[in-house]
Design a protein around this motif. Structure first.
Motif, PDB file in Angstrom:
ATOM      1  N   LYS A  97      62.192  75.784  54.057  1.00 12.97           N
ATOM      2  CA  LYS A  97      63.031  77.350  53.038  1.00 12.97           C
ATOM      3  C   LYS A  97      61.791  78.372  53.364  1.00 12.97           C
ATOM      4  O   LYS A  97      61.377  78.367  52.321  1.00 12.97           O
ATOM      5  CB  LYS A  97      63.251  76.677  51.544  1.00 12.97           C
ATOM      6  CG  LYS A  97      64.851  75.768  51.630  1.00 12.97           C
ATOM      7  CD  LYS A  97      64.906  76.092  50.422  1.00 12.97           C
ATOM      8  CE  LYS A  97      66.448  75.073  50.315  1.00 12.97           C
ATOM      9  NZ  LYS A  97      67.018  75.086  48.875  1.00 12.97           N
ATOM     10  N   ALA A  98      61.559  78.745  54.398  1.00 13.79           N
ATOM     11  CA  ALA A  98      60.458  80.111  54.633  1.00 13.79           C
ATOM     12  C   ALA A  98      61.325  81.010  55.573  1.00 13.79           C
ATOM     13  O   ALA A  98      61.521  80.453  56.862  1.00 13.79           O
ATOM     14  CB  ALA A  98      59.397  79.242  54.947  1.00 13.79           C
ATOM     15  N   GLY A  99      60.518  81.933  55.798  1.00 12.20           N
ATOM     16  CA  GLY A  99      60.562  83.259  56.305  1.00 12.20           C
ATOM     17  C   GLY A  99      62.313  83.508  56.712  1.00 12.20           C
ATOM     18  O   GLY A  99      62.885  83.445  56.104  1.00 12.20           O
ATOM     19  N   GLU A 100      62.465  83.998  58.703  1.00  7.36           N
ATOM     20  CA  GLU A 100      63.933  84.452  58.593  1.00  7.36           C
ATOM     21  C   GLU A 100      64.283  83.659  58.812  1.00  7.36           C
ATOM     22  O   GLU A 100      66.019  83.887  58.692  1.00  7.36           O
ATOM     23  CB  GLU A 100      63.361  85.522  60.181  1.00  7.36           C
ATOM     24  CG  GLU A 100      62.932  86.896  60.488  1.00  7.36           C
ATOM     25  CD  GLU A 100      61.869  87.209  61.002  1.00  7.36           C
ATOM     26  OE1 GLU A 100      61.531  88.224  61.209  1.00  7.36           O
ATOM     27  OE2 GLU A 100      62.125  86.248  62.006  1.00  7.36           O
ATOM     28  N   LYS A 101      64.735  81.816  59.120  1.00  7.00           N
ATOM     29  CA  LYS A 101      65.280  81.409  59.796  1.00  7.00           C
ATOM     30  C   LYS A 101      66.051  80.631  57.835  1.00  7.00           C
ATOM     31  O   LYS A 101      67.230  81.161  57.693  1.00  7.00           O
ATOM     32  CB  LYS A 101      64.554  80.056  60.205  1.00  7.00           C
ATOM     33  CG  LYS A 101      63.765  79.272  59.159  1.00  7.00           C
ATOM     34  CD  LYS A 101      62.968  78.088  59.205  1.00  7.00           C
ATOM     35  CE  LYS A 101      62.055  77.140  58.486  1.00  7.00           C
ATOM     36  NZ  LYS A 101      60.760  78.248  59.114  1.00  7.00           N
ATOM     37  N   ARG A 133      61.548  70.644  67.283  1.00 10.09           N
ATOM     38  CA  ARG A 133      60.844  71.154  67.992  1.00 10.09           C
ATOM     39  C   ARG A 133      61.423  72.697  68.795  1.00 10.09           C
ATOM     40  O   ARG A 133      61.280  73.057  69.680  1.00 10.09           O
ATOM     41  CB  ARG A 133      62.101  70.180  69.306  1.00 10.09           C
ATOM     42  CG  ARG A 133      61.010  68.357  69.277  1.00 10.09           C
ATOM     43  CD  ARG A 133      60.283  68.350  69.726  1.00 10.09           C
ATOM     44  NE  ARG A 133      59.695  66.854  69.837  1.00 10.09           N
ATOM     45  CZ  ARG A 133      58.286  66.476  69.527  1.00 10.09           C
ATOM     46  NH1 ARG A 133      56.929  67.509  69.764  1.00 10.09           N
ATOM     47  NH2 ARG A 133      58.141  65.617  69.616  1.00 10.09           N
ATOM     48  N   SER A 134      62.098  73.521  68.465  1.00  9.46           N
ATOM     49  CA  SER A 134      62.400  74.976  68.404  1.00  9.46           C
ATOM     50  C   SER A 134      60.952  75.339  67.962  1.00  9.46           C
ATOM     51  O   SER A 134      60.342  75.392  66.818  1.00  9.46           O
ATOM     52  CB  SER A 134      63.605  74.958  68.125  1.00  9.46           C
ATOM     53  OG  SER A 134      63.743  75.161  66.168  1.00  9.46           O
ATOM     54  N   LYS A 135      60.730  76.356  68.480  1.00 13.72           N
ATOM     55  CA  LYS A 135      59.118  77.347  68.851  1.00 13.72           C
ATOM     56  C   LYS A 135      60.078  78.587  68.087  1.00 13.72           C
ATOM     57  O   LYS A 135      58.900  79.587  68.035  1.00 13.72           O
ATOM     58  CB  LYS A 135      59.031  78.219  69.817  1.00 13.72           C
ATOM     59  CG  LYS A 135      58.674  76.930  70.987  1.00 13.72           C
ATOM     60  CD  LYS A 135      57.191  76.382  72.122  1.00 13.72           C
ATOM     61  CE  LYS A 135      57.321  76.058  72.861  1.00 13.72           C
ATOM     62  NZ  LYS A 135      56.152  76.235  74.183  1.00 13.72           N
ATOM     63  N   MET A 136      61.193  78.354  67.132  1.00 19.79           N
ATOM     64  CA  MET A 136      61.365  80.115  67.257  1.00 19.79           C
ATOM     65  C   MET A 136      62.181  79.004  65.776  1.00 19.79           C
ATOM     66  O   MET A 136      62.660  78.225  65.343  1.00 19.79           O
ATOM     67  CB  MET A 136      62.771  80.814  68.289  1.00 19.79           C
ATOM     68  CG  MET A 136      63.742  80.330  68.290  1.00 19.79           C
ATOM     69  SD  MET A 136      64.319  78.559  69.211  1.00 19.79           S
ATOM     70  CE  MET A 136      62.792  79.243  70.633  1.00 19.79           C
ATOM     71  N   PRO A 137      62.486  80.525  65.048  1.00 17.18           N
ATOM     72  CA  PRO A 137      63.029  80.071  64.020  1.00 17.18           C
ATOM     73  C   PRO A 137      64.202  79.399  63.887  1.00 17.18           C
ATOM     74  O   PRO A 137      65.459  80.744  64.853  1.00 17.18           O
ATOM     75  CB  PRO A 137      63.484  82.235  62.950  1.00 17.18           C
ATOM     76  CG  PRO A 137      62.709  82.801  64.042  1.00 17.18           C
ATOM     77  CD  PRO A 137      61.930  82.408  64.908  1.00 17.18           C
ATOM     78  N   ALA A 138      65.333  78.524  63.482  1.00 15.77           N
ATOM     79  CA  ALA A 138      66.221  77.626  64.534  1.00 15.77           C
ATOM     80  C   ALA A 138      67.060  77.372  62.750  1.00 15.77           C
ATOM     81  O   ALA A 138      66.451  76.751  61.451  1.00 15.77           O
ATOM     82  CB  ALA A 138      65.911  76.599  64.740  1.00 15.77           C
ATOM     83  N   VAL A 139      68.071  77.873  62.653  1.00 12.33           N
ATOM     84  CA  VAL A 139      69.364  77.435  61.674  1.00 12.33           C
ATOM     85  C   VAL A 139      70.689  76.764  62.543  1.00 12.33           C
ATOM     86  O   VAL A 139      70.794  76.317  63.528  1.00 12.33           O
ATOM     87  CB  VAL A 139      69.861  78.530  61.178  1.00 12.33           C
ATOM     88  CG1 VAL A 139      70.976  78.545  59.850  1.00 12.33           C
ATOM     89  CG2 VAL A 139      69.058  79.360  60.879  1.00 12.33           C
ATOM     90  N   LEU A 140      71.119  75.969  62.022  1.00 12.43           N
ATOM     91  CA  LEU A 140      72.153  74.331  62.165  1.00 12.43           C
ATOM     92  C   LEU A 140      73.218  74.930  60.574  1.00 12.43           C
ATOM     93  O   LEU A 140      72.739  74.736  59.704  1.00 12.43           O
ATOM     94  CB  LEU A 140      71.508  73.235  62.167  1.00 12.43           C
ATOM     95  CG  LEU A 140      72.529  71.970  62.530  1.00 12.43           C
ATOM     96  CD1 LEU A 140      72.020  70.903  63.452  1.00 12.43           C
ATOM     97  CD2 LEU A 140      73.515  71.874  61.654  1.00 12.43           C
TER      98      LEU A 140
END
Length: 256
Positions: A97-101, A133-140
């Motif tokens: 729970k941090a950042g743009e994601k 494993r994703s290198k960018m902010p990721a949301v499921l």
């Protein structure tokens, strides 16, 4: 231009959750394609991990998204519970729970809550491969429970609004965070369809636009309630949207 990787969870030999013959992989793909189309209409570069019914491991999905150079990854799923009709609602999962994601997850949940879903919240799932494993902010995103008759009814009857809500949550995050290194001075082109003194009149037009599948919103400025559609970095995309709206009977002009 921001680039978003859209993943339709599961696929091929992996149906995901199944309820009374309904397979999660099919709902996921239909929703992914719809969300991606709305984002493209708003000038966002979209990469799909899959556009057909094929199997990919979560690691493959993350790798494809990484190789695409996307700024965000959004993986779309349906939830499930041990007992049918046990739970309802939407939730989004993030690595932490941090950042743009986190901002994007909260924005998407809020949009879906406005449609009528119960908002279960944002949860940390650092063990999920596609998030780890994703290198960018990721949301499921878990777009309702597939073994909930109420959530399925909403998913089917309000499908266009759900796709629009997810897309709007993504767009809101892009615009507020300056995704993809976009400087704040970038100009966004919007198509205005009305300027009202009475907020109820603005709300009625907004609801009509949203029901027709347009990414519409209201801005309050100088005592007026402005109804606008889209936020385009590309003027050509805004012009095409204006033409579509005008052909459907709206009085339009492009603003920034």
């Amino acid at each position: 231009m921001a680039k978003i990787a859209i993943d339709a969870g599961h696929g091929g030999s992996d149906p995901g959750a199944v309820f009374e013959g309904r397979q999660e992989k099919d709902d996921n793909l239909r929703l992914a394609l719809a969300v991606g189309e709305i984002l493209q209409q708003n000038g966002v570069d979209v990469f799909f991990t899959r556009t057909e019914d094929i199997y990919q491991t979560p690691f493959q999905k993350a790798t494809l998204a990484n190789e695409s150079g996307a700024d965000f990854l959004v993986s779309l799923h349906r939830n499930s519970s041990p007992v049918p009709n046990q739970y309802t609602g939407v939730e989004s999962l993030v690595y932490n729970k941090a950042g743009e994601k986190l901002e994007m997850a909260e924005n998407i949940n809020s949009q879906l809550e406005e449609i009528g879903f119960r908002n279960i919240g944002v949860k940390e799932r650092p063990g999920l491969v596609i998030l780890r494993r994703s290198k960018m902010p990721a949301v499921l995103v878990e777009a309702g429970f597939i073994n909930s008759e109420e959530d399925n009814r909403m998913f089917d009857e309000d499908f266009d609004r759900i796709a629009q809500g997810i897309a709007q949550g993504i767009l809101d995050t892009i615009q507020s965070s300056g995704a993809a290194g976009m400087p704040e001075e970038n100009v966004y082109y919007r198509v205005q369809t009305g300027a009202f003194r009475n907020p109820e009149n603005a709300q009625r037009q907004l609801e009509k636009l949203v029901s027709e599948g347009y990414p519409a919103f209201i801005i309050e400025k100088d005592g007026y309630y402005l109804v606008q559609v889209g936020a385009f970095l590309n003027l050509g995309n805004a012009t095409r949207m204006e033409g579509t709206l005008r052909s459907n009977g709206y009085q339009t002009y492009i603003t920034t």
